[in-house]
Design a protein around this motif. Structure first.
Motif, short mmCIF file in Angstrom:
data_model
loop_
_atom_site.label_atom_id
_atom_site.label_comp_id
_atom_site.label_asym_id
_atom_site.label_seq_id
_atom_site.Cartn_x
_atom_site.Cartn_y
_atom_site.Cartn_z
N ASN A 265 3.22 55.79 -5.54
CA ASN A 265 1.95 55.42 -4.93
C ASN A 265 2.09 55.29 -3.41
OD1 ASN A 265 0.72 55.35 -7.42
ND2 ASN A 265 1.12 53.18 -7.74
N ALA A 266 3.20 54.68 -2.97
CA ALA A 266 3.42 54.53 -1.53
C ALA A 266 3.58 55.90 -0.87
CB ALA A 266 4.65 53.67 -1.29
N SER A 267 4.30 56.81 -1.52
CA SER A 267 4.49 58.15 -0.97
C SER A 267 3.17 58.89 -0.83
CB SER A 267 5.46 58.94 -1.86
OG SER A 267 6.72 58.30 -1.92
N LYS A 268 2.33 58.81 -1.88
CA LYS A 268 1.03 59.47 -1.83
C LYS A 268 0.17 58.90 -0.71
CE LYS A 268 0.83 60.71 -6.72
NZ LYS A 268 0.12 60.50 -7.99
N ALA A 269 0.19 57.57 -0.55
CA ALA A 269 -0.62 56.95 0.50
C ALA A 269 -0.13 57.37 1.89
CB ALA A 269 -0.58 55.42 0.35
N GLN A 270 1.19 57.44 2.06
CA GLN A 270 1.74 57.84 3.37
C GLN A 270 1.42 59.30 3.68
OE1 GLN A 270 3.24 55.70 5.60
NE2 GLN A 270 2.88 57.47 6.94
N ASP A 271 1.50 60.16 2.65
CA ASP A 271 1.15 61.57 2.84
C ASP A 271 -0.31 61.72 3.25
OD1 ASP A 271 3.71 62.27 2.19
OD2 ASP A 271 3.25 62.74 0.08
N LYS A 272 -1.17 60.90 2.64
CA LYS A 272 -2.59 60.95 2.97
C LYS A 272 -2.82 60.55 4.43
CE LYS A 272 -7.00 59.35 1.10
NZ LYS A 272 -7.64 58.47 0.10
N ALA A 273 -2.10 59.49 4.88
CA ALA A 273 -2.24 59.03 6.27
C ALA A 273 -1.69 60.09 7.23
CB ALA A 273 -1.51 57.71 6.46
N ASP A 274 -0.56 60.71 6.89
CA ASP A 274 0.03 61.74 7.75
C ASP A 274 -0.89 62.95 7.89
OD1 ASP A 274 2.20 60.10 8.07
OD2 ASP A 274 3.43 61.11 6.52
N LYS A 275 -1.53 63.35 6.79
CA LYS A 275 -2.45 64.49 6.84
C LYS A 275 -3.64 64.19 7.75
CE LYS A 275 -1.32 66.42 2.31
NZ LYS A 275 -1.83 66.71 0.95
N ALA A 276 -4.16 62.95 7.63
CA ALA A 276 -5.29 62.57 8.48
C ALA A 276 -4.89 62.57 9.95
CB ALA A 276 -5.81 61.20 8.05
N LEU A 277 -3.69 62.05 10.24
CA LEU A 277 -3.21 62.03 11.63
C LEU A 277 -2.99 63.45 12.16
CD1 LEU A 277 -2.31 60.29 14.01
CD2 LEU A 277 0.00 60.26 13.02
N LYS A 289 -11.99 61.58 16.94
CA LYS A 289 -12.22 60.14 16.74
C LYS A 289 -12.37 59.82 15.25
CE LYS A 289 -14.49 59.31 21.19
NZ LYS A 289 -15.73 58.84 21.86
N LYS A 290 -13.09 60.70 14.57
CA LYS A 290 -13.31 60.50 13.14
C LYS A 290 -11.99 60.50 12.38
CE LYS A 290 -15.50 62.71 9.17
NZ LYS A 290 -16.33 63.84 8.70
N TRP A 291 -11.14 61.51 12.66
CA TRP A 291 -9.87 61.60 11.93
C TRP A 291 -8.89 60.52 12.37
CZ3 TRP A 291 -9.36 63.77 7.56
CH2 TRP A 291 -10.15 64.86 7.20
N ASN A 292 -8.94 60.08 13.63
CA ASN A 292 -8.10 58.96 14.06
C ASN A 292 -8.46 57.67 13.31
OD1 ASN A 292 -6.30 60.11 15.90
ND2 ASN A 292 -7.81 60.11 17.56
N LYS A 293 -9.78 57.47 13.16
CA LYS A 293 -10.23 56.29 12.42
C LYS A 293 -9.77 56.32 10.97
CE LYS A 293 -14.43 53.67 11.45
NZ LYS A 293 -15.91 53.60 11.60
N LYS A 294 -9.89 57.51 10.34
CA LYS A 294 -9.43 57.66 8.96
C LYS A 294 -7.92 57.50 8.86
CE LYS A 294 -13.05 60.56 6.98
NZ LYS A 294 -13.35 61.82 6.27
#
Length: 317
Positions: A265-277, A289-294
């Motif tokens: 679960n932690a890996s999936k969440a981190q991957d999601k944050a990395d993709k948004a960044l 700005k939108k993707w930085n906020k996400k």
């Protein structure tokens, strides 16, 4: 003598059934008219079969009656075979000629007389007592035996007197015992109440004398627990913020740890944050700005799940 008429009539009907079919058919037709509609449907439609059946019953029951075997039952059966003929076959009033009317009237009277004789035979007990009389006498004998087994009036009075004396004597003993010891019981109860009251007073005094010390000690203990928890929380948060990425990489490299649900679960969440960044870095203007906020939002969720994984698995892998 009574049975001979029915035996001969039954034998003649069995030997010459064709001659009695018309008579039987007329009897069945009249029975259907006489009986109520709901019962008329039960009347058979085959006159030849009915004629043979009635004839066989007459021969059998008549023979038993002639031999004196089960005379009451045999007479009842013969009465049952005679009653339909009496109702349906002797309607002399509908005959066309005077001779037929006279013959029908004579047959009706004869059958009525024979039916009366059969009823008398069916009720004949041959000098033996009836079932009702025997039941009544059996009840009287049983009642006498029960009365003989019960105690007499004098015996009952003696038992009642003895029981009364025993209850009175026992009551007097109990009353006397209570009167003799009630003062001692009252004194013992008062002593118990006084002792219990003294224990309560001592406990109340002890609480009053020490409650301030207990309150101070409790407040200090709560403060220590709060400070310790705060230090532990700050330490944990600092560890997560400083080492979350390294810890997650180490956990993913460890095959056994990587299979755990919290690590996945932690890996999936981190991957999601990395993709948004990554999308924020490739975008510009409002989209960036939108993707930085996400990315910030997803990273917070990832940090929470990594902290949970660290707590579950451990800091050192």
């Amino acid at each position: 003598m009574l049975a001979s008429f029915f035996v001969w009539d039954g034998v003649d009907t069995l030997r010459n059934t064709d001659q009695h079919v018309e008579e039987t058919e007329n009897m069945l037709a009249r029975l259907r008219k006489v009986l109520p509609r709901e019962y008329a449907s039960f009347v058979p439609n085959d006159p030849e079969l009915v004629a043979r059946g009635l004839a066989g019953a007459r021969v059998g029951a008549g023979s038993l009656l002639a031999l004196g075997k089960a005379p009451r039952t045999s007479a009842a059966v013969l009465a049952g075979t005679t009653l339909p003929a009496l109702v349906g076959a002797n309607a002399f009033w509908s005959a066309d000629s005077e001779k037929e009317k006279n013959d029908g009237r004579n047959a009706l009277i004869t059958n009525t007389a024979l039916l009366g004789a059969l009823f008398i035979t069916a009720q004949d007990l041959e000098g033996k007592p009836s079932l009702g009389w025997r039941a009544k006498k059996a009840g009287e004998r049983t009642s006498k035996k029960v009365q003989a087994a019960l105690p007499t009036k004098s015996e009952t009075q003696n038992l009642t007197g003895k029981a009364t004396d025993w209850f009175e004597d026992t009551t007097d003993r109990v009353t006397s015992y209570v009167d003799d010891h009630k003062d001692d019981w009252q004194d013992t109860g008062k002593e118990l109440l006084h002792t219990a009251k003294s224990y309560v007073d001592e406990a109340r005094s002890y609480v009053d004398d020490n409650k301030d010390d207990w309150q101070k000690a409790g407040k200090g203990l709560i403060a220590n627990v709060r400070d310790t928890a705060k230090d532990y929380g700050d330490s944990a948060r600092g560890f997560v913020n400083n080492n979350a990425g390294d810890w997650l990489d180490a956990a993913q490299d460890n095959a056994k740890t990587a299979r755990k649900a919290v690590v996945k679960n932690a890996s999936k969440a981190q991957d999601k944050a990395d993709k948004a960044l990554n999308k924020a870095e490739k975008s510009s203007g409002r989209s960036m700005k939108k993707w930085n906020k996400k990315a910030g939002k997803f990273q917070k969720e990832a940090d929470k799940k990594i902290a949970k994984a660290i707590k579950k698995v451990g800091k050192n892998i």
